[in-house]
Design a protein around this motif. Structure first.
Motif, PDB file in Angstrom:
ATOM      1  N   THR A  97      71.648  23.303 -13.986  1.00 51.67           N
ATOM      2  CA  THR A  97      70.645  24.220 -14.558  1.00 51.67           C
ATOM      3  C   THR A  97      71.306  25.574 -14.850  1.00 51.67           C
ATOM      4  N   GLY A  98      70.590  26.407 -15.585  1.00 55.85           N
ATOM      5  CA  GLY A  98      71.072  27.767 -15.838  1.00 55.85           C
ATOM      6  C   GLY A  98      71.135  28.563 -14.547  1.00 55.85           C
ATOM      7  N   TYR A  99      70.169  28.332 -13.680  1.00 53.44           N
ATOM      8  CA  TYR A  99      70.155  29.020 -12.381  1.00 53.44           C
ATOM      9  C   TYR A  99      71.448  28.714 -11.628  1.00 53.44           C
ATOM     10  N   HIS A 123      67.657  38.653 -13.941  1.00 57.32           N
ATOM     11  CA  HIS A 123      66.978  37.468 -13.399  1.00 57.32           C
ATOM     12  C   HIS A 123      67.378  37.187 -11.941  1.00 57.32           C
ATOM     13  N   SER A 125      68.366  34.627 -10.487  1.00 54.76           N
ATOM     14  CA  SER A 125      69.603  33.850 -10.277  1.00 54.76           C
ATOM     15  C   SER A 125      70.838  34.743 -10.363  1.00 54.76           C
ATOM     16  N   GLU A 164      71.335  40.505 -18.829  1.00 51.91           N
ATOM     17  CA  GLU A 164      70.743  39.445 -19.655  1.00 51.91           C
ATOM     18  C   GLU A 164      70.903  39.856 -21.118  1.00 51.91           C
ATOM     19  N   SER A 168      64.107  38.337 -19.734  1.00 53.22           N
ATOM     20  CA  SER A 168      63.179  37.204 -19.719  1.00 53.22           C
ATOM     21  C   SER A 168      61.723  37.580 -19.499  1.00 53.22           C
ATOM     22  N   ASP A 193      74.111  36.822 -19.513  1.00 48.02           N
ATOM     23  CA  ASP A 193      73.253  35.653 -19.347  1.00 48.02           C
ATOM     24  C   ASP A 193      72.282  35.684 -20.525  1.00 48.02           C
ATOM     25  N   ALA A 195      70.148  33.262 -21.569  1.00 42.62           N
ATOM     26  CA  ALA A 195      69.268  32.090 -21.489  1.00 42.62           C
ATOM     27  C   ALA A 195      68.169  32.113 -22.556  1.00 42.62           C
ATOM     28  N   HIS A 196      67.631  33.308 -22.850  1.00 41.23           N
ATOM     29  CA  HIS A 196      66.500  33.360 -23.793  1.00 41.23           C
ATOM     30  C   HIS A 196      66.905  33.752 -25.210  1.00 41.23           C
ATOM     31  N   SER A 224      71.320  28.705 -20.702  1.00 44.63           N
ATOM     32  CA  SER A 224      70.540  27.525 -20.339  1.00 44.63           C
ATOM     33  C   SER A 224      70.396  26.639 -21.569  1.00 44.63           C
ATOM     34  N   SER A 226      67.861  24.636 -21.545  1.00 42.43           N
ATOM     35  CA  SER A 226      66.461  24.242 -21.339  1.00 42.43           C
ATOM     36  C   SER A 226      65.467  25.152 -22.051  1.00 42.43           C
ATOM     37  N   LYS A 227      65.975  26.033 -22.915  1.00 41.10           N
ATOM     38  CA  LYS A 227      65.039  26.944 -23.588  1.00 41.10           C
ATOM     39  C   LYS A 227      65.192  26.772 -25.105  1.00 41.10           C
ATOM     40  N   GLY A 233      69.638  21.754 -18.756  1.00 41.18           N
ATOM     41  CA  GLY A 233      70.945  22.029 -18.154  1.00 41.18           C
ATOM     42  C   GLY A 233      71.313  23.484 -18.289  1.00 41.18           C
TER      43      GLY A 233
HETATM   44  C1  LIG Z   1      67.616  35.055 -17.703  1.00 44.67           C
HETATM   45  C2  LIG Z   1      67.566  33.701 -17.093  1.00 44.67           C
HETATM   46  N1  LIG Z   1      68.693  33.184 -16.606  1.00 44.67           N
HETATM   47  C3  LIG Z   1      68.722  31.955 -16.059  1.00 44.67           C
HETATM   48  C4  LIG Z   1      67.587  31.187 -15.989  1.00 44.67           C
HETATM   49  C5  LIG Z   1      67.650  29.831 -15.368  1.00 44.67           C
HETATM   50  O1  LIG Z   1      67.769  28.849 -16.333  1.00 44.67           O
HETATM   51  P1  LIG Z   1      67.316  27.363 -16.016  1.00 44.67           P
HETATM   52  O2  LIG Z   1      65.857  27.289 -16.270  1.00 44.67           O
HETATM   53  O3  LIG Z   1      68.135  26.507 -16.924  1.00 44.67           O
HETATM   54  O4  LIG Z   1      67.652  27.132 -14.581  1.00 44.67           O
HETATM   55  C6  LIG Z   1      66.392  31.680 -16.480  1.00 44.67           C
HETATM   56  C7  LIG Z   1      65.166  30.859 -16.396  1.00 44.67           C
HETATM   57  O5  LIG Z   1      64.090  31.201 -16.624  1.00 44.67           O
HETATM   58  C8  LIG Z   1      66.375  32.973 -17.042  1.00 44.67           C
HETATM   59  O6  LIG Z   1      65.241  33.508 -17.503  1.00 44.67           O
END
Ligand SMILES: Cc1ncc(COP(=O)(O)O)c(C=O)c1O
Length: 374
Positions: A97-99, A123, A125, A164, A168, A193, A195-196, A224, A226-227, A233
């Motif tokens: 996962t991204g986390y 975030h 994580s 970020e 998010s 990061d 992710a978004h 991520s 997953s977005k 992943g």
């Molecule tokens: C900025 C940020 N980084 C990492 C993640 C984690 O990603 P994932 O949902 O793939 O675990 C998120 C999830 O919401 C996020 O908002």
């Protein structure tokens, strides 16, 4: 004698008293809608921003083991090459996962004696990964370049700036142009990061650094799948030695099972797909929704598909969320500790799935909500 787990009830009671208790809701998300408790709602809480049509997924093996044992299906190499190319970097590494990508990568490259400068709105994580690294952590005010410029002067063996790309919970963009300049002057490593922002922001959907034309100045990307990609992943991408170190040091990579190969193949298909039509649709949906919300009176400062409607206190945010639910809209209230106390909000995420009718209906309900709650 008191039951040894009684303290849990006390802790839960404290959470409830502060209006911060969370409950799982079971639902079925499909396209622009989500059905919860038999009620079909317009889904304004999905991270599948581009709304790419789901293709049939075939699977013949779900699980094998961790990637360093027998879980390293050959499809990983293909996807990792594609992701490195997507970010114009030498190499990449997929995490479950991204986390876990954040946890693993940051704790692998930063250690005791180093200095990490981290945006105050980063975030969870990122926050956890910084703690895990053992480095000294200095939190700079959100997107405040004067504060970053001051704090980066502190001592540190290696210095890292972590932010970020698209925040998010606020939907604003990090000041990447200035951040990379400040980092460069201090010889600090820039970690983003995104992710978004990934697959959504920038002319070619390569993310926030592409949008600001600073892609070459980013040392390590974390993201991520997953977005914006609508798959599953997480991954990091950087130069070869960083990826090598992550393979050797990231506990969230080494000591966990590999994602099943059908998900990797699904991500490959998504990356190969043409996402231009969805990107345009998302842009036009975003314009319609944010224009509409502004004309109602909402203060909208977001520049991206994440639109927070700041309500303030947690109780009102929950009531607003329930009101929306009753009227056919799903927009999840977000509370502390995800956001600071008394900054509870409804976090709207716009997707390409939404039709004009969905948007018009949502605006009608938000108009009523404005009068009732703000
Ligand atoms: C900025 C940020 N980084 C990492 C993640 C984690 O990603 P994932 O949902 O793939 O675990 C998120 C999830 O919401 C996020 O908002």
């Amino acid at each position: 004698m008191k039951h040894k787990l009684n303290f849990i009830d006390l802790e839960l009671a404290r959470i409830k008293e502060s209006n911060l208790h969370r409950k799982l809701q079971y639902g079925k998300a499909q396209g622009a809608h989500i059905t919860i408790k038999g009620k079909k709602l317009i889904n304004l809480s999905s991270n599948d921003y581009l709304g790419i049509q789901i293709t049939k997924i075939q699977t013949n093996q779900l699980q094998s083991s961790s990637r360093l044992v027998s879980g390293n299906d050959e499809s990983y190499r293909k996807l990792e090459d594609m992701l490195a190319k997507h970010k114009s970097q030498q190499n990449s590494l997929i995490y479950p996962t991204g986390y876990m990508a954040n946890l693993g990568a940051i704790s692998a490259i930063a250690s005791k004696g180093d200095l990490i400068l981290s945006d105050e709105l980063n975030h969870a994580s990122i926050i956890e990964s910084c703690k895990l690294s053992g480095a000294k952590i200095s939190i700079y005010k959100h997107n405040d370049m004067d504060d970053l410029g001051e704090k980066i002067k502190k001592q540190g063996k290696n210095k890292f700036v972590i932010t970020e790309g698209v925040f998010s919970m606020d939907g604003d963009l990090s000041s990447l142009k200035e951040i990379t300049e400040i980092a460069q002057k201090a010889n600090a490593i820039t970690v983003v990061d995104d992710a978004h922002g990934d697959f959504v922001i920038g002319k070619d959907g390569k993310g926030t650094p592409e949008y600001f034309n600073v892609a070459k100045k980013i040392d390590l990307y974390i993201s991520s799948l997953s977005k914006g990609l609508g798959s599953f992943g997480g991954y990091v991408t950087s130069q070869n030695n960083v990826i090598d170190l992550c393979i050797n040091k990231s506990k969230s990579f080494i000591y966990t099972s590999a994602l099943p190969s059908f998900l990797i193949e699904h991500s490959i298909k998504r990356i190969q797909s043409n996402r231009e039509i969805q990107k345009k649709k998302l842009e036009s949906n975003l314009e319609k929704l944010s224009k509409g919300l502004k004309s109602i009176g909402y203060e909208i400062n977001s520049e991206t598909q994440i639109i927070p409607i700041i309500v303030g206190d947690e109780k009102t945010a929950m009531k607003f969320g329930k009101f929306l639910f009753k009227n056919g809209i799903f927009a999840q209230p977000i509370r502390y500790p995800t956001v600071p106390k008394n900054q509870a909000r409804l976090r709207i995420s716009v997707t390409a799935w939404l039709t004009n009718t969905n948007i018009e209906k949502s605006l009608k309900i938000f108009k009523k909500g404005y009068k009732k709650f703000l």
